[in-house]
Design a protein around this motif. Structure first.
Motif, PDB file in Angstrom:
ATOM      1  N   ARG A   9       0.832  -1.206   0.000  1.00 49.81           N
ATOM      2  CA  ARG A   9       0.000   0.000   0.000  1.00 49.81           C
ATOM      3  C   ARG A   9       0.867   1.257   0.000  1.00 49.81           C
ATOM      4  NH1 ARG A   9      -5.420  -0.324   1.243  1.00 49.81           N
ATOM      5  NH2 ARG A   9      -5.371   1.794   0.420  1.00 49.81           N
ATOM      6  N   GLY A  42      -5.511  13.349 -13.052  1.00 51.39           N
ATOM      7  CA  GLY A  42      -6.365  12.175 -13.218  1.00 51.39           C
ATOM      8  C   GLY A  42      -5.557  10.896 -13.312  1.00 51.39           C
ATOM      9  N   LEU A  90      -1.893   2.564  -9.649  1.00 51.52           N
ATOM     10  CA  LEU A  90      -3.093   1.737  -9.632  1.00 51.52           C
ATOM     11  C   LEU A  90      -2.997   0.658 -10.695  1.00 51.52           C
ATOM     12  CD1 LEU A  90      -5.743   4.568  -9.336  1.00 51.52           C
ATOM     13  CD2 LEU A  90      -5.156   2.952  -7.552  1.00 51.52           C
ATOM     14  N   PHE A 105     -10.149  -2.508 -10.185  1.00 50.78           N
ATOM     15  CA  PHE A 105      -8.938  -1.895  -9.675  1.00 50.78           C
ATOM     16  C   PHE A 105      -8.483  -2.506  -8.353  1.00 50.78           C
ATOM     17  CE2 PHE A 105      -7.942   1.797 -12.282  1.00 50.78           C
ATOM     18  CZ  PHE A 105      -9.062   1.846 -13.095  1.00 50.78           C
ATOM     19  N   GLY A 106      -7.176  -2.495  -8.157  1.00 47.89           N
ATOM     20  CA  GLY A 106      -6.602  -2.772  -6.861  1.00 47.89           C
ATOM     21  C   GLY A 106      -6.640  -1.533  -5.982  1.00 47.89           C
ATOM     22  N   PRO A 107      -6.162  -1.649  -4.731  1.00 48.91           N
ATOM     23  CA  PRO A 107      -6.258  -0.537  -3.783  1.00 48.91           C
ATOM     24  C   PRO A 107      -5.224   0.558  -4.006  1.00 48.91           C
ATOM     25  CG  PRO A 107      -5.219  -2.401  -2.748  1.00 48.91           C
ATOM     26  CD  PRO A 107      -5.663  -2.873  -4.092  1.00 48.91           C
ATOM     27  N   GLY A 108      -4.217   0.277  -4.837  1.00 48.36           N
ATOM     28  CA  GLY A 108      -3.206   1.289  -5.110  1.00 48.36           C
ATOM     29  C   GLY A 108      -1.961   1.132  -4.250  1.00 48.36           C
TER      30      GLY A 108
ATOM     31  N   TYR B  36     -16.902   5.868 -12.479  1.00 47.98           N
ATOM     32  CA  TYR B  36     -16.205   5.170 -11.420  1.00 47.98           C
ATOM     33  C   TYR B  36     -16.136   6.083 -10.197  1.00 47.98           C
ATOM     34  CZ  TYR B  36     -14.390   1.344 -14.318  1.00 47.98           C
ATOM     35  OH  TYR B  36     -14.266   0.229 -15.107  1.00 47.98           O
ATOM     36  N   GLN B  38     -13.983   6.685  -6.403  1.00 44.72           N
ATOM     37  CA  GLN B  38     -12.804   6.358  -5.587  1.00 44.72           C
ATOM     38  C   GLN B  38     -13.019   6.942  -4.201  1.00 44.72           C
ATOM     39  OE1 GLN B  38      -9.049   8.196  -6.710  1.00 44.72           O
ATOM     40  NE2 GLN B  38      -7.914   6.384  -6.062  1.00 44.72           N
ATOM     41  N   GLY B  41      -8.525   6.710   0.171  1.00 42.44           N
ATOM     42  CA  GLY B  41      -7.586   5.637   0.480  1.00 42.44           C
ATOM     43  C   GLY B  41      -7.808   4.341  -0.276  1.00 42.44           C
ATOM     44  N   GLU B  42      -8.680   4.359  -1.254  1.00 40.98           N
ATOM     45  CA  GLU B  42      -8.994   3.125  -1.979  1.00 40.98           C
ATOM     46  C   GLU B  42      -8.735   3.269  -3.470  1.00 40.98           C
ATOM     47  OE1 GLU B  42     -12.685   1.965   1.022  1.00 40.98           O
ATOM     48  OE2 GLU B  42     -12.889   1.665  -1.141  1.00 40.98           O
ATOM     49  N   GLY B  43      -8.804   2.129  -4.178  1.00 41.75           N
ATOM     50  CA  GLY B  43      -8.760   2.151  -5.628  1.00 41.75           C
ATOM     51  C   GLY B  43     -10.121   2.531  -6.187  1.00 41.75           C
ATOM     52  N   LEU B  44     -10.213   2.576  -7.521  1.00 41.45           N
ATOM     53  CA  LEU B  44     -11.477   2.935  -8.160  1.00 41.45           C
ATOM     54  C   LEU B  44     -12.396   1.717  -8.231  1.00 41.45           C
ATOM     55  CD1 LEU B  44      -9.351   5.075  -9.300  1.00 41.45           C
ATOM     56  CD2 LEU B  44     -10.924   5.297 -11.222  1.00 41.45           C
ATOM     57  N   LEU B  46     -16.251   0.522 -10.164  1.00 38.84           N
ATOM     58  CA  LEU B  46     -17.299   0.892 -11.103  1.00 38.84           C
ATOM     59  C   LEU B  46     -18.555   1.290 -10.344  1.00 38.84           C
ATOM     60  CD1 LEU B  46     -18.297   0.979 -14.083  1.00 38.84           C
ATOM     61  CD2 LEU B  46     -19.131  -1.351 -13.706  1.00 38.84           C
ATOM     62  N   PHE B  89     -15.081   9.687 -11.324  1.00 40.44           N
ATOM     63  CA  PHE B  89     -14.430   9.737 -12.630  1.00 40.44           C
ATOM     64  C   PHE B  89     -15.402   9.294 -13.717  1.00 40.44           C
ATOM     65  CE2 PHE B  89      -9.988  10.426 -11.562  1.00 40.44           C
ATOM     66  CZ  PHE B  89      -9.916  10.005 -10.239  1.00 40.44           C
ATOM     67  N   TRP B 103     -10.150   8.648 -19.703  1.00 36.98           N
ATOM     68  CA  TRP B 103     -10.631   9.111 -18.402  1.00 36.98           C
ATOM     69  C   TRP B 103     -10.777  10.623 -18.335  1.00 36.98           C
ATOM     70  CZ3 TRP B 103     -11.845   5.578 -14.653  1.00 36.98           C
ATOM     71  CH2 TRP B 103     -11.389   4.270 -14.850  1.00 36.98           C
ATOM     72  N   GLY B 104     -11.818  11.069 -17.621  1.00 41.12           N
ATOM     73  CA  GLY B 104     -11.870  12.452 -17.189  1.00 41.12           C
ATOM     74  C   GLY B 104     -10.916  12.644 -16.018  1.00 41.12           C
ATOM     75  N   LEU B 105     -10.755  13.896 -15.601  1.00 40.09           N
ATOM     76  CA  LEU B 105      -9.780  14.200 -14.548  1.00 40.09           C
ATOM     77  C   LEU B 105     -10.295  13.938 -13.142  1.00 40.09           C
ATOM     78  CD1 LEU B 105      -8.093  17.461 -15.878  1.00 40.09           C
ATOM     79  CD2 LEU B 105      -7.325  15.091 -16.079  1.00 40.09           C
TER      80      LEU B 105
END
Lengths: 114, 113
Positions: A9, A42, A90, A105-108, B36, B38, B41-44, B46, B89, B103-105
């Protein structure tokens, strides 16, 4: 349930070090992606892979390489880390089910290069 | 080339307010469209998607309609909660390579109690 995991992480490295970021998906997905996410910019695609040992450059591949030896694992490599590679990384995977695929996606991994 | 434009944030709302986040696109053909989310602290993940014109995607009280005539896919929710605070997003399928998304910003939303 869909699962994408990333090896760390948080990661702190020094300038010039070789850095490996690992991503594993358990969904038998063909496609895998590496993005970096920076404030105001982004998501930017670094590399993606559509099959084992196959890869394509994304929008910002400079300074990065990738490896996909097994279908479930996609690694991002920073050959010689630099401070401008400090970012959130990511990983995502997807499977073609007609039209454009939904990405999972994963958590990053938040990487800091000192 | 294809592109996505989202309204800039941050957006700050009070709980139970109505939310709209604008998204417009430029694309050849008829791409799939996505939202999407986010969370901190997490990923994206859907939130919703639409694959053809006039389709409405919906999930967790959020909705977006694929409008070909206005090339838009605006995200709406009738009554936001504090737990909706996140970055949103908008994305579209790349007509040249349908494995990829454009992707948008992102738009940051903060909901205050």
């Amino acid at each position: 349930d869909v699962k994408v995991t990333q090896s760390s992480r948080y990661l702190v490295k020094r300038t010039g070090e070789k850095v490996f970021l690992e991503c594993v998906q358990d969904m038998d997905h063909e496609n895998m992606f590496w993005y970096r996410q920076d404030p105001g910019l982004g998501l930017r695609l670094i590399y993606f892979s559509y099959d084992v040992k196959m890869k394509e450059k994304g929008d910002i591949p400079e300074g990065y390489s990738v490896s996909r030896e097994k279908k479930e694992r996609f690694s991002l490599i920073l050959e010689s880390a630099s401070t401008n590679q400090t970012s959130m990384y990511l990983c995502a995977s997807s499977y073609p089910v007609g039209g454009t695929d939904t990405q999972y996606f994963g958590p990053g991994t938040r990487l800091t290069v000192l | 080339g294809d592109s996505v434009t989202q309204m800039e944030g941050p957006v700050t709302l009070s709980e139970e307010a109505f939310l709209t986040i604008n998204c417009t696109y430029t694309a050849t053909g008829y791409p799939s469209l996505f939202w999407y989310v986010q969370y901190p602290g997490e990923g994206l993940q859907l939130l919703l998607k639409a694959t053809k014109a006039d389709d409405k995607g919906s999930n967790k009280g959020f909705e977006a309609t694929y409008r070909k005539e206005t090339t838009s896919f605006h995200l709406e929710k009738g009554s936001v909660q504090v737990s909706d605070s996140a970055v949103y997003f908008c994305a579209l399928g790349d007509a040249g390579n349908n494995r990829k998304l454009i992707w948008g910003l992102g738009t940051s939303l903060a909901v205050n109690p």
